[in-house]
Design a protein around this motif. Structure first.
Motif, short mmCIF file in Angstrom:
data_model
loop_
_atom_site.label_atom_id
_atom_site.label_comp_id
_atom_site.label_asym_id
_atom_site.label_seq_id
_atom_site.Cartn_x
_atom_site.Cartn_y
_atom_site.Cartn_z
N SER A 1 6.30 68.04 1.61
CA SER A 1 6.69 66.65 1.68
C SER A 1 8.04 66.38 0.88
N LEU A 2 8.39 67.54 -0.04
CA LEU A 2 9.39 67.13 -1.01
C LEU A 2 10.88 67.68 -0.52
N PRO A 3 11.75 67.03 -0.80
CA PRO A 3 13.12 67.78 -0.01
C PRO A 3 13.68 68.87 -0.60
N GLU A 4 13.54 69.04 -1.90
CA GLU A 4 13.87 70.35 -2.44
C GLU A 4 13.06 71.40 -1.95
N GLU A 5 11.80 71.36 -1.56
CA GLU A 5 10.93 72.58 -1.13
C GLU A 5 11.11 72.72 0.23
N THR A 6 11.57 71.45 1.00
CA THR A 6 11.35 71.81 2.48
C THR A 6 12.71 73.08 2.73
N LYS A 7 13.82 72.99 1.84
CA LYS A 7 14.92 73.63 1.94
C LYS A 7 14.48 75.14 1.94
N LYS A 8 13.28 75.57 1.61
CA LYS A 8 12.81 76.92 1.34
C LYS A 8 12.15 77.38 2.54
N ILE A 9 11.87 76.39 3.52
CA ILE A 9 10.91 76.82 4.81
C ILE A 9 12.01 77.41 5.87
N LYS A 10 11.61 78.58 6.02
CA LYS A 10 12.44 79.23 7.14
C LYS A 10 12.18 78.59 8.61
N GLY A 11 13.24 77.95 9.13
CA GLY A 11 13.12 77.45 10.56
C GLY A 11 12.93 76.06 10.50
N TYR A 12 12.85 75.51 9.13
CA TYR A 12 12.54 73.97 9.16
C TYR A 12 13.46 73.20 9.92
N ASP A 13 13.03 71.89 10.47
CA ASP A 13 13.75 71.23 11.52
C ASP A 13 14.25 69.95 10.59
N PRO A 14 15.77 70.20 10.43
CA PRO A 14 16.26 69.22 9.51
C PRO A 14 16.34 67.86 9.86
N ARG A 15 15.85 67.72 11.01
CA ARG A 15 15.76 66.20 11.78
C ARG A 15 14.27 65.61 11.42
N ARG A 16 13.55 66.26 10.64
CA ARG A 16 11.96 65.81 10.15
C ARG A 16 12.50 65.54 8.56
N LYS A 17 12.28 64.41 8.48
CA LYS A 17 12.65 63.59 7.10
C LYS A 17 11.39 63.82 5.99
N PRO A 18 11.50 64.66 5.21
CA PRO A 18 10.49 64.73 4.20
C PRO A 18 10.17 63.70 3.31
N GLU A 19 8.96 63.35 3.40
CA GLU A 19 8.27 62.03 2.65
C GLU A 19 7.04 62.02 2.44
N PRO A 20 6.39 61.19 1.44
CA PRO A 20 4.97 61.24 1.39
C PRO A 20 4.37 61.20 2.44
N ILE A 21 2.94 61.61 2.77
CA ILE A 21 2.09 61.48 3.80
C ILE A 21 0.91 60.69 3.15
N LYS A 22 0.18 60.09 4.45
CA LYS A 22 -0.93 59.50 4.19
C LYS A 22 -2.16 60.50 4.91
N VAL A 23 -3.22 60.57 4.10
CA VAL A 23 -4.38 61.17 4.60
C VAL A 23 -5.79 60.32 4.43
N LYS A 24 -6.47 60.15 5.77
CA LYS A 24 -7.57 59.67 5.32
C LYS A 24 -8.74 60.51 5.03
N VAL A 25 -9.14 60.43 3.83
CA VAL A 25 -9.98 61.64 3.19
C VAL A 25 -11.45 61.80 3.97
N GLY A 26 -11.78 62.85 4.54
CA GLY A 26 -13.04 63.21 4.90
C GLY A 26 -13.16 62.86 6.33
N ALA A 27 -12.18 62.59 7.01
CA ALA A 27 -12.04 62.07 8.49
C ALA A 27 -12.04 63.54 9.43
N GLY A 28 -11.65 64.56 8.62
CA GLY A 28 -11.57 66.08 9.54
C GLY A 28 -9.84 66.14 10.09
#
Length: 321
Positions: free
Chosen positions: A220-247
């Motif tokens: 979710s970090l901009p500086e790390e997404t640059k290291k991902i091969k084939g990363y879609d630049p249209r996808r904006k890296p940002e914090p995510i929300k996870v409902k914990v325990g929901a599977g």
């Protein structure tokens, strides 16, 4: 003049020497053995497990079963078209390895354009035959059992390697980990404050996921997404929300996030059975039976509203987690 002719003759001999390592098969395939074992060759109906690497003439790897974590299995059938690389298989035995060159032009019908970026004259396959089981048939219980036993042995061998790989990663990174009963190794690198996340809470977090070889596969970090091969630049890296325990995420996250509170940073090393297991993800993005490591930071915890209506459908799993 004589000197020029001698130079041309030497050059011609050198070129012939380069080509002499390859033989031509039906359909214009060129092949050269790197390893030639004794034993029965592959026959129609045989089970074959083989590793393949696909490269271009610049030696750039375009695909590999090694990245996927296991060889490709098939029941060998005679190819339906000339130039199929499996037409070489009847020349191969268990343990053989061969280089196969396929003329790119032969792969496309007249007038059909080549995909962009596909340059050069040949595609090059490196094939290694890992296992051959002599044909039996769909109703042959012995043949089917041998195949089942092979897959089971392959699974057990890969699972057996996991603890050593995880321990080595921890030692190499000098991590001071605690291990949960399920096998997750974790280190809280920065303590947070307040109560830990509870099942049903929504965690707002940043993360970076890596294979144990250090390859970043999601973040979710901009500086790390640059290291991902084939990363879609249209996808904006940002914090995510996870409902914990929901599977909605891998089991390793649903369990591991319960160890953290607001502001905490941690490193998780997660065994494959709590990650993506036997299937992995994509074309080798996460191989089969791959332990994973995540760096996570809890930015906020949104407590469950006891009066909120229950969801009628589960959320989709976030990509790459």
């Amino acid at each position: 003049m004589r000197k020029n002719l001698m130079i041309m003759a030497v050059a011609a001999l050198a070129f012939a020497g380069c080509k002499s390592g390859f033989k031509q098969a039906d359909g214009g395939l060129l092949y050269s053995f790197r390893t030639d074992k004794t034993g029965a060759t592959i026959k129609e109906g045989d089970f074959v497990s083989a590793d393949l690497i696909l490269k271009n003439e610049a030696d750039s790897v375009m695909g590999s079963t090694y990245d996927m974590g296991r060889p490709a299995p098939l029941i060998y059938q005679k190819p339906q078209r000339k130039g199929d690389i499996t037409s070489i298989f009847p020349l191969l035995s268990e343990g053989d390895s061969v280089t196969i060159k396929v003329n790119i032009d032969s792969m496309f019908t007249k007038g059909q354009p080549k995909p962009p970026g596909l340059k050069g004259k040949y595609l090059i396959y490196e094939v290694k035959v890992q296992k051959v089981i002599a044909k039996g048939g769909a109703s042959d219980p012995v043949f089917q059992k041998h195949i089942s036993d092979y897959f089971q042995a392959q699974k057990e061998a890969m699972l057996k390697k996991e603890p050593a790989a995880m321990n080595k990663y921890v030692a190499d990174k000098n991590l001071k980990v605690t291990k949960t009963a399920s096998g997750i190794m974790y280190q809280i690198t920065k303590p947070g404050s307040g109560p830990n996340i509870q099942v049903g809470d929504t965690a707002v977090l940043n993360y970076t996921g890596r294979l144990l070889n250090g390859k970043v596969f999601d973040s979710s970090l901009p500086e790390e997404t640059k290291k991902i091969k084939g990363y879609d630049p249209r996808r904006k890296p940002e914090p995510i929300k996870v409902k914990v325990g929901a599977g909605n995420v891998i089991k390793g996250w649903d369990e591991g996030l319960l160890l953290l509170n607001k502001g905490a940073k941690a490193t998780f090393v997660i065994p494959s059975e709590l990650g993506y297991g036997e299937q992995g993800i994509g074309n080798g993005v996460i191989p089969a039976y791959a332990p994973l490591t995540f760096d996570v930071e809890i930015l906020n915890i949104i407590k469950t509203d006891p009066n909120a209506p229950k969801a009628t459908q589960p959320m989709m799993m976030p990509q790459g987690r």
